[in-house]
Design an enzyme around this catalytic site. Structure first.
Site, PDB file in Angstrom:
ATOM      1  N   HIS A  29       0.832  -1.197   0.000  1.00  0.00           N
ATOM      2  CA  HIS A  29       0.000   0.000   0.000  1.00  0.00           C
ATOM      3  C   HIS A  29       0.871   1.253   0.000  1.00  0.00           C
ATOM      4  O   HIS A  29       1.914   1.307   0.663  1.00  0.00           O
ATOM      5  CB  HIS A  29      -0.907   0.034   1.231  1.00  0.00           C
ATOM      6  CG  HIS A  29      -2.037  -0.940   1.176  1.00  0.00           C
ATOM      7  ND1 HIS A  29      -3.217  -0.747   1.865  1.00  0.00           N
ATOM      8  CD2 HIS A  29      -2.185  -2.115   0.515  1.00  0.00           C
ATOM      9  CE1 HIS A  29      -4.031  -1.756   1.640  1.00  0.00           C
ATOM     10  NE2 HIS A  29      -3.427  -2.597   0.821  1.00  0.00           N
ATOM     11  N   TYR A 153      -8.909  -8.275   9.683  1.00  0.00           N
ATOM     12  CA  TYR A 153      -8.266  -8.354   8.371  1.00  0.00           C
ATOM     13  C   TYR A 153      -6.759  -8.260   8.574  1.00  0.00           C
ATOM     14  O   TYR A 153      -6.207  -7.180   8.747  1.00  0.00           O
ATOM     15  CB  TYR A 153      -8.774  -7.220   7.485  1.00  0.00           C
ATOM     16  CG  TYR A 153      -8.716  -7.491   6.004  1.00  0.00           C
ATOM     17  CD1 TYR A 153      -7.797  -8.382   5.463  1.00  0.00           C
ATOM     18  CD2 TYR A 153      -9.586  -6.857   5.134  1.00  0.00           C
ATOM     19  CE1 TYR A 153      -7.751  -8.637   4.107  1.00  0.00           C
ATOM     20  CE2 TYR A 153      -9.555  -7.090   3.771  1.00  0.00           C
ATOM     21  CZ  TYR A 153      -8.624  -7.978   3.256  1.00  0.00           C
ATOM     22  OH  TYR A 153      -8.579  -8.218   1.901  1.00  0.00           O
ATOM     23  N   LYS A 198      -8.875 -13.156   8.870  1.00  0.00           N
ATOM     24  CA  LYS A 198      -8.567 -13.343   7.451  1.00  0.00           C
ATOM     25  C   LYS A 198      -7.163 -12.831   7.181  1.00  0.00           C
ATOM     26  O   LYS A 198      -6.817 -11.716   7.570  1.00  0.00           O
ATOM     27  CB  LYS A 198      -9.565 -12.583   6.579  1.00  0.00           C
ATOM     28  CG  LYS A 198      -9.160 -12.495   5.104  1.00  0.00           C
ATOM     29  CD  LYS A 198     -10.199 -11.755   4.288  1.00  0.00           C
ATOM     30  CE  LYS A 198      -9.674 -11.396   2.910  1.00  0.00           C
ATOM     31  NZ  LYS A 198     -10.712 -10.792   2.057  1.00  0.00           N
ATOM     32  N   LYS A 200      -4.403 -11.795   4.334  1.00  0.00           N
ATOM     33  CA  LYS A 200      -4.127 -11.468   2.937  1.00  0.00           C
ATOM     34  C   LYS A 200      -2.833 -12.173   2.537  1.00  0.00           C
ATOM     35  O   LYS A 200      -1.756 -11.870   3.049  1.00  0.00           O
ATOM     36  CB  LYS A 200      -3.976  -9.956   2.775  1.00  0.00           C
ATOM     37  CG  LYS A 200      -3.582  -9.531   1.364  1.00  0.00           C
ATOM     38  CD  LYS A 200      -4.672  -9.825   0.348  1.00  0.00           C
ATOM     39  CE  LYS A 200      -5.838  -8.856   0.488  1.00  0.00           C
ATOM     40  NZ  LYS A 200      -6.889  -9.095  -0.530  1.00  0.00           N
ATOM     41  N   ASN A 230      -5.415 -13.710  -3.586  1.00  0.00           N
ATOM     42  CA  ASN A 230      -5.753 -12.893  -4.763  1.00  0.00           C
ATOM     43  C   ASN A 230      -5.296 -13.512  -6.085  1.00  0.00           C
ATOM     44  O   ASN A 230      -4.646 -12.869  -6.907  1.00  0.00           O
ATOM     45  CB  ASN A 230      -5.184 -11.486  -4.634  1.00  0.00           C
ATOM     46  CG  ASN A 230      -6.005 -10.600  -3.724  1.00  0.00           C
ATOM     47  OD1 ASN A 230      -5.499 -10.101  -2.721  1.00  0.00           O
ATOM     48  ND2 ASN A 230      -7.277 -10.401  -4.035  1.00  0.00           N
ATOM     49  N   HIS A 327     -16.772  -8.011   1.054  1.00  0.00           N
ATOM     50  CA  HIS A 327     -15.400  -7.633   0.764  1.00  0.00           C
ATOM     51  C   HIS A 327     -15.137  -6.215   1.263  1.00  0.00           C
ATOM     52  O   HIS A 327     -16.056  -5.440   1.504  1.00  0.00           O
ATOM     53  CB  HIS A 327     -15.180  -7.704  -0.752  1.00  0.00           C
ATOM     54  CG  HIS A 327     -13.982  -6.994  -1.264  1.00  0.00           C
ATOM     55  ND1 HIS A 327     -14.040  -5.741  -1.824  1.00  0.00           N
ATOM     56  CD2 HIS A 327     -12.682  -7.368  -1.316  1.00  0.00           C
ATOM     57  CE1 HIS A 327     -12.832  -5.372  -2.209  1.00  0.00           C
ATOM     58  NE2 HIS A 327     -11.986  -6.330  -1.918  1.00  0.00           N
ATOM     59  N   HIS A 356     -11.371  -2.961   6.348  1.00  0.00           N
ATOM     60  CA  HIS A 356     -10.051  -2.349   6.536  1.00  0.00           C
ATOM     61  C   HIS A 356     -10.082  -1.258   7.604  1.00  0.00           C
ATOM     62  O   HIS A 356      -9.032  -0.740   7.982  1.00  0.00           O
ATOM     63  CB  HIS A 356      -9.588  -1.672   5.231  1.00  0.00           C
ATOM     64  CG  HIS A 356      -8.971  -2.585   4.232  1.00  0.00           C
ATOM     65  ND1 HIS A 356      -9.678  -3.576   3.607  1.00  0.00           N
ATOM     66  CD2 HIS A 356      -7.712  -2.639   3.716  1.00  0.00           C
ATOM     67  CE1 HIS A 356      -8.889  -4.199   2.742  1.00  0.00           C
ATOM     68  NE2 HIS A 356      -7.685  -3.651   2.804  1.00  0.00           N
TER      69      HIS A 356
END
Length: 431
Positions: A29, A153, A198, A200, A230, A327, A356
């Site tokens: 990010h 998250y 979860k 990522k 992803n 999502h 988020h």
């Protein structure tokens, strides 16, 4: 007395919001991410707010759309997609590759329009609810739950953005191995009470991410766990990971890229597969559902075109026996309030939603929304039940104005190159 709910003004405020150095398969990010705040004002002085992505391509579509909305009734929601279709879109600006900003599959002009429509629909519903003295969930048919559960998250994360990059510091520290991921999860649980997690993925080789999920399962026995690479894996890798984690995963999210690959994975494992990449429009539902490619669809009102379309999606999922959850991309309190309002009206919501929001240290609201025992209480106040802090919004808008343009487009690969000049966006699948 009848109130005049004609739209007399629409205000668009692009902002840049601080974002931590969270890693994904595309990169990291950026220190600030663009968002767009939409305000719809009616003739009687009522103002409604909405929020969506703030990249230039969204803003360029939102501006002519806003002009078309003036003079229409704020409750004329069915006209919003029609107005969006009337606005010219520069097709050359729409990427045909994986969308780095949302990691949500192929971007198209139609998806772009829906992402803009969503903010205007939420703003109109907020204004209409305020004018009628009703919460948004009442305008959607009424809530079926008083709280909406969210999932922690988790991200692989650097301790800070690369040296020399101007940014806001965070206090989360690094998480680049199983121990760091578990420590992050404990902090989420202690701070917000989350009971599902979860991760990522798609950042490190699959065996390292298997080890991280195993460490989470040991640290939080019985808690629902999810892993989302992803689309970074081949079908063979996806099946190997699913087999290794079959006893602890609630679901595996988008392990492989595209509906055909997901269908192959689904046919070879008992682990439910979730998606927010191969089912992101109504047109994509038939192939995915008839091929049995997904067992859970992660809705997102931003790119599905609003809260009412989100309810339609949930109804279709219920018809086909497919689960539904939600999502999340980087968002502020306006969107969290909208997510909570619509989630409260979906009867077949069986999985905690993503958010988020705990990662965002900045907001445009007078009061941040709070998580208690991993859930957000559904507001019964008129509209969304939130209020803009204009001072905070102006501060974030001034940051946007002073930017040289490099941060006005979400680009995780460009942010990674600040640390690794040789970084090239990986071709999927990576492993």
């Amino acid at each position: 007395m009848t109130r005049d709910l004609t739209v007399t003004d629409v205000r668009l405020t692009p902002i840049l919001v601080a974002d931590p150095p969270l890693l994904n398969t595309q990169g990291v990010h950026q220190p600030y991410t663009p968002r767009l705040v939409v305000e719809v004002v009616t003739a009687d002085g009522t103002t409604g707010v909405g929020e969506t992505y703030g990249d230039t391509k969204y803003l360029e579509l939102a501006r002519p759309f806003a002009r078309k909305l003036v003079g229409r009734r704020v409750g004329d929601l069915n006209a919003l997609p029609v107005l969006a279709d009337e606005v010219a879109v520069d097709g050359a600006r729409v990427s045909r590759q994986v969308d780095v900003g949302g990691l949500r599959g192929v971007q198209t002009a139609d998806k772009l329009r829906l992402s803009v429509v969503s903010a205007f629909e939420v703003a109109c519903l907020d204004a209409l609810g305020k004018a009628l003295g009703l919460p948004v969930h009442a305008l959607l048919g009424g809530k079926v739950r008083d709280t909406v559960e969210y999932s922690a998250y988790l991200f692989y994360k650097w301790a800070e953005h690369p040296a020399g990059v101007a940014c806001q510091k965070d206090d989360w520290g690094a998480a680049v191995d199983p121990a760091g991921v578990v420590a992050q999860a404990r902090r989420f649980k202690d701070r917000y009470g989350f009971t599902s997690f979860k991760l990522k993925g798609g950042v490190f080789p699959p065996d390292e991410e298997i080890a991280a999920v195993r460490a989470l399962a040991e640290a939080f026995p019985g808690h629902p766990l999810r892993l989302d690479p992803n689309g970074a894996w081949t079908v063979a890798t996806s099946l190997r990971v699913a087999d290794a984690l079959a006893d602890v995963l609630e679901y595996l999210e988008d392990p492989a890229l595209g509906t055909p690959a997901m269908a192959e994975v689904a046919a070879g494992t008992s682990v439910p597969l979730a998606t927010n990449m191969c089912v992101t429009t109504f047109a994509e539902i038939e192939e995915a559902f008839t091929k049995g490619a997904v067992q859970v669809v992660l809705s997102d009102h931003h790119y599905w075109g609003g809260l009412r379309n989100t309810r339609e999606l949930a109804a279709i999922c219920r018809t086909f026996g497919v689960g539904v959850s939600m999502h999340s991309n980087t968002h502020l309190g306006i969107s969290l309030a909208a997510m909570t309002q619509v989630a409260s009206t979906v009867p077949n919501l069986r999985h905690a939603c993503d958010s988020h929001y705990p990662w965002q240290s900045e907001d445009v609201l007078t009061s941040r929304l709070t998580f208690e025992d991993g859930a957000v209480r559904v507001s019964d106040a008129p509209g969304l039940g939130v209020e803009l802090d204009r001072g905070k919004m102006e501060f974030l808008h001034q940051r946007w104005l002073s930017d040289d343009g490099s941060l006005r487009e979400r680009d995780d690969a460009a942010a990674m190159r600040a640390a690794d000049p040789d970084w090239v966006t990986p071709r999927l699948p990576r492993w």
